[in-house]
Structures are given as structure tokens and as C-alpha cells.
Design a protein around this motif. Structure first.
Motif, PDB file in Angstrom:
ATOM      1  N   THR A  10      -1.140   9.646 -12.591  1.00  0.00           N
ATOM      2  CA  THR A  10       0.038   8.732 -11.909  1.00  0.00           C
ATOM      3  C   THR A  10       1.032   9.441 -11.041  1.00  0.00           C
ATOM      4  N   GLU A  11       1.505  10.578 -11.108  1.00  0.00           N
ATOM      5  CA  GLU A  11       2.329  11.707 -10.675  1.00  0.00           C
ATOM      6  C   GLU A  11       1.590  11.872  -9.440  1.00  0.00           C
ATOM      7  N   LEU A  12       0.323  12.160  -9.281  1.00  0.00           N
ATOM      8  CA  LEU A  12      -0.363  12.710  -7.893  1.00  0.00           C
ATOM      9  C   LEU A  12      -0.174  11.260  -7.103  1.00  0.00           C
ATOM     10  N   ALA A  13      -0.422  10.169  -7.432  1.00  0.00           N
ATOM     11  CA  ALA A  13      -0.546   8.917  -6.827  1.00  0.00           C
ATOM     12  C   ALA A  13       1.127   8.792  -6.119  1.00  0.00           C
ATOM     13  N   VAL A  14       2.107   8.734  -6.963  1.00  0.00           N
ATOM     14  CA  VAL A  14       3.524   8.877  -6.603  1.00  0.00           C
ATOM     15  C   VAL A  14       3.690   9.739  -5.590  1.00  0.00           C
ATOM     16  N   GLU A  15       3.114  11.140  -5.613  1.00  0.00           N
ATOM     17  CA  GLU A  15       3.378  12.050  -4.502  1.00  0.00           C
ATOM     18  C   GLU A  15       2.531  11.538  -3.147  1.00  0.00           C
ATOM     19  N   ILE A  16       1.355  11.049  -3.187  1.00  0.00           N
ATOM     20  CA  ILE A  16       0.671  10.761  -2.262  1.00  0.00           C
ATOM     21  C   ILE A  16       1.153   9.529  -1.428  1.00  0.00           C
ATOM     22  N   CYS A  17       1.597   8.495  -2.205  1.00  0.00           N
ATOM     23  CA  CYS A  17       2.219   7.461  -1.522  1.00  0.00           C
ATOM     24  C   CYS A  17       3.602   7.167  -1.336  1.00  0.00           C
ATOM     25  N   TYR A  18       4.388   8.355  -1.661  1.00  0.00           N
ATOM     26  CA  TYR A  18       5.647   8.699  -0.783  1.00  0.00           C
ATOM     27  C   TYR A  18       5.760   8.194   0.440  1.00  0.00           C
ATOM     28  N   PRO A  19       6.776   7.444   0.972  1.00  0.00           N
ATOM     29  CA  PRO A  19       8.233   6.908   0.259  1.00  0.00           C
ATOM     30  C   PRO A  19       7.785   5.551  -0.237  1.00  0.00           C
ATOM     31  N   THR A  20       6.750   4.981  -0.713  1.00  0.00           N
ATOM     32  CA  THR A  20       6.623   3.697  -1.400  1.00  0.00           C
ATOM     33  C   THR A  20       6.996   3.778  -2.718  1.00  0.00           C
ATOM     34  N   ALA A  21       7.813   2.942  -3.114  1.00  0.00           N
ATOM     35  CA  ALA A  21       8.706   3.110  -4.454  1.00  0.00           C
ATOM     36  C   ALA A  21       7.507   3.308  -5.493  1.00  0.00           C
ATOM     37  N   GLU A  22       8.173   4.197  -6.592  1.00  0.00           N
ATOM     38  CA  GLU A  22       7.453   4.498  -7.719  1.00  0.00           C
ATOM     39  C   GLU A  22       7.121   3.440  -8.786  1.00  0.00           C
ATOM     40  N   VAL A  23       7.596   2.200  -8.790  1.00  0.00           N
ATOM     41  CA  VAL A  23       7.470   0.984  -9.338  1.00  0.00           C
ATOM     42  C   VAL A  23       6.176   0.396  -8.914  1.00  0.00           C
ATOM     43  N   VAL A  24       6.352   0.314  -7.575  1.00  0.00           N
ATOM     44  CA  VAL A  24       4.941  -0.215  -6.998  1.00  0.00           C
ATOM     45  C   VAL A  24       3.672   0.481  -7.301  1.00  0.00           C
ATOM     46  N   VAL A  25       3.964   1.776  -7.008  1.00  0.00           N
ATOM     47  CA  VAL A  25       2.801   2.667  -7.250  1.00  0.00           C
ATOM     48  C   VAL A  25       2.036   2.544  -8.766  1.00  0.00           C
ATOM     49  N   GLY A  26       3.187   2.569  -9.734  1.00  0.00           N
ATOM     50  CA  GLY A  26       2.903   2.440 -11.089  1.00  0.00           C
ATOM     51  C   GLY A  26       2.274   0.897 -11.352  1.00  0.00           C
ATOM     52  N   GLY A  27       2.790  -0.304 -10.668  1.00  0.00           N
ATOM     53  CA  GLY A  27       2.324  -1.463 -10.794  1.00  0.00           C
ATOM     54  C   GLY A  27       0.785  -1.472 -10.197  1.00  0.00           C
ATOM     55  N   TRP A  28       0.530  -0.818  -9.161  1.00  0.00           N
ATOM     56  CA  TRP A  28      -0.601  -0.708  -8.549  1.00  0.00           C
ATOM     57  C   TRP A  28      -1.689  -0.021  -9.324  1.00  0.00           C
ATOM     58  N   LEU A  29      -1.568   1.211  -9.954  1.00  0.00           N
ATOM     59  CA  LEU A  29      -2.514   1.634 -10.842  1.00  0.00           C
ATOM     60  C   LEU A  29      -2.706   0.833 -12.003  1.00  0.00           C
ATOM     61  N   SER A  30      -1.815   0.086 -12.783  1.00  0.00           N
ATOM     62  CA  SER A  30      -1.839  -0.705 -13.683  1.00  0.00           C
ATOM     63  C   SER A  30      -2.593  -1.725 -13.511  1.00  0.00           C
ATOM     64  N   VAL A  31      -2.458  -2.510 -12.358  1.00  0.00           N
ATOM     65  CA  VAL A  31      -3.498  -3.531 -11.882  1.00  0.00           C
ATOM     66  C   VAL A  31      -4.981  -3.116 -11.964  1.00  0.00           C
ATOM     67  N   TRP A  32      -5.218  -2.011 -11.728  1.00  0.00           N
ATOM     68  CA  TRP A  32      -6.635  -1.871 -11.829  1.00  0.00           C
ATOM     69  C   TRP A  32      -7.049  -1.383 -13.101  1.00  0.00           C
ATOM     70  N   ILE A  33      -6.183  -0.677 -13.852  1.00  0.00           N
ATOM     71  CA  ILE A  33      -6.520  -0.500 -15.302  1.00  0.00           C
ATOM     72  C   ILE A  33      -6.926  -1.867 -16.181  1.00  0.00           C
ATOM     73  N   ASN A  34      -5.874  -2.815 -15.777  1.00  0.00           N
ATOM     74  CA  ASN A  34      -6.051  -3.965 -16.479  1.00  0.00           C
ATOM     75  C   ASN A  34      -7.220  -5.013 -16.028  1.00  0.00           C
ATOM     76  N   PHE A  35      -7.788  -4.650 -14.767  1.00  0.00           N
ATOM     77  CA  PHE A  35      -8.831  -5.146 -14.017  1.00  0.00           C
ATOM     78  C   PHE A  35     -10.059  -4.980 -14.854  1.00  0.00           C
ATOM     79  N   ILE A  36     -10.188  -3.412 -14.902  1.00  0.00           N
ATOM     80  CA  ILE A  36     -11.263  -2.841 -15.446  1.00  0.00           C
ATOM     81  C   ILE A  36     -11.461  -3.463 -16.942  1.00  0.00           C
ATOM     82  N   SER A  37     -10.270  -3.373 -17.770  1.00  0.00           N
ATOM     83  CA  SER A  37     -10.113  -3.801 -19.241  1.00  0.00           C
ATOM     84  C   SER A  37     -10.801  -5.208 -19.159  1.00  0.00           C
ATOM     85  N   MET A  38     -10.342  -6.051 -18.305  1.00  0.00           N
ATOM     86  CA  MET A  38     -10.417  -7.742 -18.387  1.00  0.00           C
ATOM     87  C   MET A  38     -12.100  -7.774 -18.150  1.00  0.00           C
TER      88      MET A  38
END
Length: 486
Positions: free
Chosen positions: A380-408
């Protein structure tokens, strides 16, 4: 209190507030309890089958609502988090309270089993909406409140607390709902009534913490402190729509999303269905694992893995810039551990006694889950670093979308008639191998950290003032520009 970024005489005040730990603790408790509410039914799956006639498909769908609501509503809720963190967290705890209270209606009203099932589904839907905030906001809260040297640890605490909710749900369920072992048929009416009473007791017990958390957030949970804790925290982030579009065009963002979601989604689904997977394991076709033993296994596994994951995130903060190498090691060792666990649960490796088998399952599951849990905050922190200056909440949501998609995907597969759960065992080592390979293709760029590092170099020695109980750093207002290599 909202943040005031207005420069004072050409300077920006940067403060580290002591109250940041209270904000993190409160948010972490919310994350933990939301996960416990979401995972209410899986630990008592055998009981619900016997007392209410539920099936594996019903229990899987109740868990799947968290994934479905996330994928449907992530964009509007993500925008809300970008606009106001306080309003978002208030909405989160409000939905948790409403969802948990709805399940208590059979205590005061004469409701049929079918109506109770409908209430359970509606409740799962509402709690699933709350999950968007608990799974996405951790990197944003760490960036808003914590200095550079504490960000990974803060993110790890919040994300680990969410995972810890699984242990809480197993513990509460084990203490309040009687264990049936592997018996779901030939249950007397008297036993059914006792089990139904236990379930209703569980419902109101789980509603009380939701009310307490809602009250605490209502009293105090600001969107941000008055002044940012670091140079990069004070820098303007991209707008919500612009940040989303930038993510979609970033190859590294896609890679990190797959790397974190494949093992996290797989292991999350596997652990939530643990009571259905392991009780089918028997030694000499007689001595089988019980619902109570598996529940305690889940509790110990989550506690141990969460504790070790926090240690991993702490040392990653100490030795910043080595996230990629750490993740590669965790994936490599995790692949070996989960391979052995699969061989044991599939009875390819057979031990001489049931006690030895239980010990092996304990050790392998604890170690494997620890390694996979430690990967989540690091990626998560690596993604935030790579995607800066995209907002952290947007990056967190992006990662969680895929976690939920795999679980679904896993939960949907379980709806297939007679599919069983044995196939889930093979997915554990496979998920680690796939992520290990993908990690080699990631180009780690610590863009956000460079803002702080370059700022320190330009501004020279930092001036440290003590304001009440806060550490205050005073910077000249110098605009830093990062040239993207994309």
C-alpha cells in the motif's frame, strides 16, 4: 478543525500532533469492528445450518455483499472521502450501527426465519458500504496525521486492525454460540431453540460496540489537523477524477494492484470460510476438526500474524526505501509455507497422530498468514509512493477494489452447486507465486518521500519548536517540482 495551509510570512508551519495516536486508535477500532460485523456468520456456519437451515451458498453470499457493495459504490464514497474524512467516517459508523441494530429486530419482534434472512442480507449490504471507508482510508489518515518516519507503521496498524476483526468475530462467536462439532442434522428442537437464542444474544452484543464507536466519532474526529505533519502532506494532491485517470494510465499501479489483491483476496476468502474448509479434514476418518477448534485456530492465527506484521512495518519505516526487496522475501517464503500447508490439508502429507497434524496446521497457517499480512501495508505504501501526487485515499480505494474483486470471484464460485471447498487450498501457494513473479516487474519510485528529502536538502536545518505537547517544524515556503519518468 480543518487544516489552514495559508503561508505565514512566506513560511509553512508543520506540526506533529500528539492526538494523532487517538485518531489512529479510533479509526483502527472502527476497522476492526467493521470486519467483525462483516464476518459474523462464517465462524458459526455449522450452527446457522442446523438452527436456521442456511446453506453454504447463503453464508458465502452474506460475506460476498462486502465485495459487491465495494465495487458498486467505491467511486461516490471515494469522492466523499476526498471531500471530507470526517463525514465519511461518520457515515461508516452510522451504517455499522444501523446494520448491526437491524439484526436485533427478532429479539423484540416476532419475525419469521425468512424475514430474518432478509434482514441479514440488508445488514450485510450496509456493513459492506462501511467497508469502503475501513479498507481505503488507512493510507490517507497516515499521510494526514503522521510524519514521514511513522507513515508505514500507521498504515500498517489500521490495516492490521481490519484484519484483526476476523479474530474478534471468531472469539465472540465461540464464546456466545455453542459448538455443534460436525453435526448439522438430527438436532432436536430443544437444541435448535438454544442455538437460536445464542445467535440472538450474539446479535445485540455485536450492536453495542457499533453504538459506542458512532458516539466517539460524533464527538471528535476531524478531517485533518490544522497544520500538516510533513512537507509532502502539505502539498496539493490531484483532484479525484484526475487521480483516477492517472492511476488507470500507470502500469506500475496496475501491477501493484494485482500483487496486493491476488494473495490478500485469496487468503481473506480462505480464512473467512475456515470453519467450512477444515472441519472436513479428519484423521483416520473419525477424529475430525471441530468448529470450536477451527475458530480458535483463526483467532490465534490472526493475532500472531497481525503482531508480526506490525513489526515488519515498523522496521520498514526504520529502513525506508527497501519495500520492494522486503516484499519479495515475504512472497518467496510464503510460497513455501503455503505449499506445505496445502499438502497437509489435502492429506498428501500424513502425520502419525491428530495432535501432530493440528500442530503442523497451526504453525504453517500462522507463519503463512503473517507473511501475507505483512505484505499488505508495505505494498500500500509503495503504491502511494509510486502514484504520488494522486491522493492517498484514491490509491487506497484502487487497491481495495481489486482485493474485493478477487474475493468476490471466490465467493461466486462457491455458489456453483456441489463445487465444494477443497479447491481453495490450492489457491494459497498459487496466489503467492503469481504475486512474487509480478513484483519483479515493478519499478519502485519513492516520489512522495523525495518531496520530503529534497525539501530538507533545500531548506537546510529544520527549526524545531515545542508548542504545547506538539513537535513543530517551521519551513520556508519553497515549491518542489518532481519530474515524472512516465
Amino acid at each position: 478543525m480543518e487544516r489552514d495551509d495559508t503561508p505565514i510570512l512566506g513560511q509553512i508551519v508543520v506540526k506533529v500532533y500528539g492526538r494523532r495516536w487517538y485518531i489512529l486508535a479510533l479509526y483502527s477500532f472502527i476497522c476492526c469492528w467493521q470486519c467483525a460485523l462483516w464476518n459474523t456468520w462464517s465462524p458459526i456456519a455449522q450452527t446457522m445450518k442446523a438452527a436456521f437451515g442456511w446453506s453454504n451458498g447463503v453464508i458465502a453470499l452474506l460475506a460476498n455483499w462486502g465485495c459487491i457493495t465495494y465495487l458498486i459504490l467505491i467511486l461516490p464514497v471515494g469522492w466523499l472521502m476526498k471531500w471530507s474524512m470526517r463525514v465519511s467516517v461518520l457515515m461508516c459508523v452510522g451504517l455499522m450501527l444501523l446494520g448491526s441494530a437491524m439484526r436485533c429486530l427478532p429479539i423484540v419482534l416476532d419475525i419469521s426465519d425468512y424475514m430474518f434472512l432478509i434482514l441479514a442480507h440488508v445488514s450485510a449490504f450496509l456493513i459492506g458500504i462501511a467497508e469502503i471507508v475501513t479498507m481505503s482510508a488507512a493510507p490517507a489518515i497516515s499521510a494526514i496525521w503522521f510524519p514521514v518516519q511513522e507513515r508505514t507503521t500507521a498504515t500498517g496498524i489500521a490495516q492490521v486492525a481490519n484484519i484483526l476483526g476476523n479474530s474478534v468475530s471468531f472469539f465472540v462467536d465461540v464464546e456466545l454460540v455453542q459448538d455443534l462439532g460436525n453435526v448439522t442434522s438430527n438436532v432436536t428442537n430443544e437444541e435448535k431453540q438454544e442455538m437460536r437464542q445464542d445467535v440472538m444474544t450474539l446479535m445485540w452484543v455485536m450492536a453495542i460496540p457499533s453504538a459506542v464507536l458512532a458516539l466517539l466519532v460524533l464527538v471528535y474526529f476531524p478531517s485533518s489537523p490544522q497544520y500538516p505533519p510533513s512537507r509532502s502532506s502539505g502539498e496539493e494532491r490531484l483532484g479525484f477524477s484526475e487521480g483516477v485517470m492517472k492511476l488507470l494510465k500507470n502500469w506500475n499501479a496496475w501491477l501493484i494492484a494485482l500483487i496486493i489483491s491476488i494473495p490478500a483476496g485469496t487468503i481473506g476468502a480462505w480464512l473467512s470460510l475456515l470453519v467450512e474448509i477444515l472441519p472436513s479434514f479428519c484423521f483416520d476418518d473419525e477424529d475430525c476438526l471441530t468448529q470450536e477448534w477451527v475458530s480458535w485456530l483463526a483467532i490465534v492465527t490472526n493475532l500472531a500474524s497481525c503482531g508480526c506484521a506490525l513489526i515488519i512495518t515498523y522496521f520498514t519505516d526504520v529502513f525506508r526505501g527497501r519495500i520492494r526487496g522486503t516484499v519479495l522475501i515475504l512472497f518467496a517464503v510464503g510460497t513455501v509455507v503455503f505449499t506445505f500447508l496445502t499438502l497437509v490439508t489435502m492429506e498428501i502429507f500424513v502425520f502419525s497422530s491428530m495432535s501432530t497434524t493440528k500442530t503442523a496446521i497451526y504453525i504453517l497457517l500462522v507463519v503463512g498468514t503473517t507473511l501475507s499480512t505483512g505484505v499488505i501495508p508495505l505494498c500500500t505504501e509503495l503504491a502511494v509512493e509510486i502514484c504520488y501526487p494522486t491522493a492517498e485515499v484514491v490509491v487506497g480505494g484502487w487497491l481495495s477494489v481489486w482485493i474485493n474483486f478477487i474475493s468476490m470471484i471466490y465467493y461466486c464460485i462457491l455458489d456453483i452447486p456441489d463445487i465444494g471447498v477443497d479447491w481453495l487450498n490450492f489457491t494459497l501457494p498459487l496466489s503467492m507465486v503469481v504475486s512474487l513473479i509480478l513484483m519483479f516487474f515493478v519499478n519502485p519510485e519513492y516520489k512522495r518521500s523525495r518531496v520530503d528529502e529534497v525539501g530538507d536538502a533545500i531548506l537546510g536545518t529544520l527549526i524545531q519548536n515545542q508548542v504545547e505537547d506538539d513537535d513543530s517544524l517551521l519551513f520556508n515556503d519553497v515549491k518542489l517540482r518532481l519530474q515524472s519518468d512516465e
